[in-house]
Motif scaffolding. Structure first.
Motif, short mmCIF file in Angstrom:
data_model
loop_
_atom_site.label_atom_id
_atom_site.label_comp_id
_atom_site.label_asym_id
_atom_site.label_seq_id
_atom_site.Cartn_x
_atom_site.Cartn_y
_atom_site.Cartn_z
N MET A 1 -9.49 14.84 16.10
CA MET A 1 -9.70 16.56 15.97
C MET A 1 -10.57 16.38 15.48
SD MET A 1 -8.64 15.87 18.79
CE MET A 1 -7.39 14.73 20.08
N ALA A 2 -11.43 17.80 15.58
CA ALA A 2 -12.41 17.87 14.50
C ALA A 2 -12.42 19.64 14.28
CB ALA A 2 -13.74 17.76 15.75
N PHE B 1 -18.00 22.27 13.36
CA PHE B 1 -18.73 22.90 14.16
C PHE B 1 -18.38 23.73 15.72
CE2 PHE B 1 -19.55 18.17 14.84
CZ PHE B 1 -18.52 18.40 16.27
N TYR B 2 -17.16 23.69 15.36
CA TYR B 2 -16.56 25.12 16.35
C TYR B 2 -15.82 26.31 16.20
CZ TYR B 2 -16.23 20.80 19.35
OH TYR B 2 -16.23 19.97 19.57
N GLU B 3 -17.12 26.36 14.86
CA GLU B 3 -16.63 28.16 13.81
C GLU B 3 -17.85 27.76 13.05
OE1 GLU B 3 -14.75 27.40 10.74
OE2 GLU B 3 -12.44 26.44 11.75
N ARG B 4 -18.53 29.27 13.15
CA ARG B 4 -19.93 29.21 12.39
C ARG B 4 -20.03 29.03 11.00
NH1 ARG B 4 -22.57 34.28 13.85
NH2 ARG B 4 -24.04 33.77 12.68
N LEU B 5 -20.89 28.38 11.04
CA LEU B 5 -21.55 28.04 10.20
C LEU B 5 -23.23 28.25 9.04
CD1 LEU B 5 -21.86 23.91 11.75
CD2 LEU B 5 -20.02 25.26 10.30
N PHE B 6 -23.58 28.87 9.93
CA PHE B 6 -24.95 29.41 9.42
C PHE B 6 -24.91 31.19 10.04
CE2 PHE B 6 -25.32 25.03 10.66
CZ PHE B 6 -25.89 24.57 9.35
N ILE B 7 -25.61 31.97 9.05
CA ILE B 7 -25.55 33.25 9.35
C ILE B 7 -27.16 33.58 10.72
CG2 ILE B 7 -26.05 34.27 6.70
CD1 ILE B 7 -29.18 34.06 7.09
N SER B 8 -26.97 34.52 11.59
CA SER B 8 -27.53 34.83 12.89
C SER B 8 -29.18 34.46 12.72
CB SER B 8 -27.16 36.11 13.42
OG SER B 8 -25.93 36.71 13.26
N SER B 9 -29.50 34.16 13.54
CA SER B 9 -31.01 33.75 13.72
C SER B 9 -31.10 33.09 12.93
CB SER B 9 -31.71 34.92 14.44
OG SER B 9 -31.14 35.69 15.45
N SER B 10 -30.80 32.32 12.03
CA SER B 10 -31.50 31.45 11.21
C SER B 10 -32.25 29.76 11.26
CB SER B 10 -30.37 31.54 10.12
OG SER B 10 -29.62 30.45 9.90
N VAL B 11 -31.94 28.64 11.85
CA VAL B 11 -32.08 27.42 11.86
C VAL B 11 -32.48 27.10 13.37
CG1 VAL B 11 -30.69 25.82 13.02
CG2 VAL B 11 -29.61 27.55 11.74
N HIS C 1 -17.69 14.03 20.93
CA HIS C 1 -16.56 13.33 21.67
C HIS C 1 -14.92 14.77 21.02
CE1 HIS C 1 -17.90 10.15 19.13
NE2 HIS C 1 -16.91 10.74 19.14
N TRP C 2 -15.44 14.20 19.57
CA TRP C 2 -14.56 15.47 19.16
C TRP C 2 -14.07 16.25 19.34
CZ3 TRP C 2 -12.03 11.90 15.78
CH2 TRP C 2 -12.10 10.70 15.17
N LEU C 3 -13.39 16.95 19.74
CA LEU C 3 -12.71 18.05 19.81
C LEU C 3 -11.46 18.84 19.37
CD1 LEU C 3 -10.50 17.00 23.50
CD2 LEU C 3 -12.83 17.68 23.05
N SER C 4 -11.58 20.02 19.57
CA SER C 4 -10.94 20.98 18.14
C SER C 4 -9.82 21.20 18.40
CB SER C 4 -11.82 22.52 18.58
OG SER C 4 -10.89 23.18 19.76
N TYR D 1 -7.86 16.74 29.20
CA TYR D 1 -9.15 16.39 28.38
C TYR D 1 -10.15 17.02 28.52
CZ TYR D 1 -6.25 14.07 24.46
OH TYR D 1 -5.32 13.84 23.18
N ALA D 2 -10.33 16.59 29.86
CA ALA D 2 -11.93 17.06 30.72
C ALA D 2 -12.15 18.51 30.06
CB ALA D 2 -12.11 16.71 31.81
N GLN D 3 -11.18 19.60 30.66
CA GLN D 3 -10.94 20.70 30.28
C GLN D 3 -10.55 21.97 29.07
OE1 GLN D 3 -10.98 22.98 33.31
NE2 GLN D 3 -11.04 24.33 31.05
N GLN D 4 -9.73 20.74 27.85
CA GLN D 4 -10.49 21.31 27.04
C GLN D 4 -12.28 20.07 26.50
OE1 GLN D 4 -8.18 22.25 24.51
NE2 GLN D 4 -10.37 22.55 23.16
#
Length: 249
Positions: free
Chosen positions: A1-2, A130-140, A150-153, A185-188
């Motif tokens: 998992m990720a 990448f299932y969490e915030r990584l960068f500040i808003s409106s920056s990328v 395909h790696w699930l949380s 797994y599809a629902q996840q």
């Protein structure tokens, strides 16, 4: 998992390392090159060329593949500016993966990226899921991700709550439970992919671009799991919500 379980590809440069056993992933990245170049053209031509641009690769892993996507983006930006005789923007490149990734190898690659590009390319690593915030808003400006989503949380809650294994050794039990396992797994995946898009929507600048690839396979006929149908459902639902919010505004 990720995210919570810190898994990672084999480190280093040895015979069994990811760096020397990632040809399939590299081929997938090569197929994304044209899409990234088109995304850069859209970014550079839709509005005034920004004087600063941020590019991020989510799930970069390590080895030669780590720089493949961001290098295409950097070259496309320089090529666009050269073609239209515009000063290139200051570039900042971030590579993301889970904290246990082999970032020692990644950092050495980033030094090379900075050395061969002019003007200077600022670089950095962003450990985390990448299932969490990584960068500040409106920056990328551009997000890339190849063979990572395909790696699930986490394992599907339905299976863990009911102590149902993802794989039964007994063939009869496996076939009997496979439809239920695949649906869990599809629902996840639906939940995770929607959450991923919501997070990136906060981090991207207005008009920002995202290019992702996901490896799938044909159904074996026992219990179809069509990943593209799920992606279409998630994107369609989010698009309808955007229109609804705009209408209310």
């Amino acid at each position: 998992m990720a995210s919570k379980q810190m898994v990672h590809m084999n480190q280093g440069q040895g015979e069994r390392s990811y760096a020397r056993n990632s040809g399939i992933q590299n081929a997938q990245q090569n197929r994304m090159k044209l899409l990234i170049e088109r995304a850069i053209i859209d970014l550079c031509s839709s509005t005034l060329l920004p004087d600063k641009m941020v590019i991020a690769d989510l799930g970069c892993s390590s080895g030669p593949n780590a720089l493949a996507l961001v290098s295409v983006a950097v070259e496309a930006i320089h090529g666009y500016c050269l073609q239209f005789q515009q000063p290139p923007p200051e570039l900042c490149v971030f590579l993301n993966d889970l904290p246990d990734n082999d970032f020692n190898t990644v950092v050495k690659s980033l030094v090379t990226l900075r050395r061969i590009n002019d003007p200077v390319v600022l670089t950095g690593v962003t450990p985390g899921s990448f299932y969490e915030r990584l960068f500040i808003s409106s920056s990328v400006h551009l997000v890339c991700s190849s063979s990572s989503l395909h790696w699930l949380s986490k394992p599907p809650e339905f299976l863990t709550r009911n102590q149902i294994p993802a794989y039964y050794i007994d063939e009869h039990a496996r076939r009997e439970n496979l439809p239920m396992v695949l649906e869990a797994y599809a629902q996840q995946f639906r939940n995770d992919f929607r959450h991923f898009l919501e997070l990136r929507a906060k981090e991207l600048v207005p008009g920002g671009q995202m290019v992702v690839s996901i490896i799938g396979r044909h159904s074996d006929g026992i219990a179809p799991f069509h990943i593209w149908d799920i992606l279409a459902q998630v994107l369609s639902l989010m698009a309808s919500e955007v229109h609804f919010v705009s209408f209310l505004a």
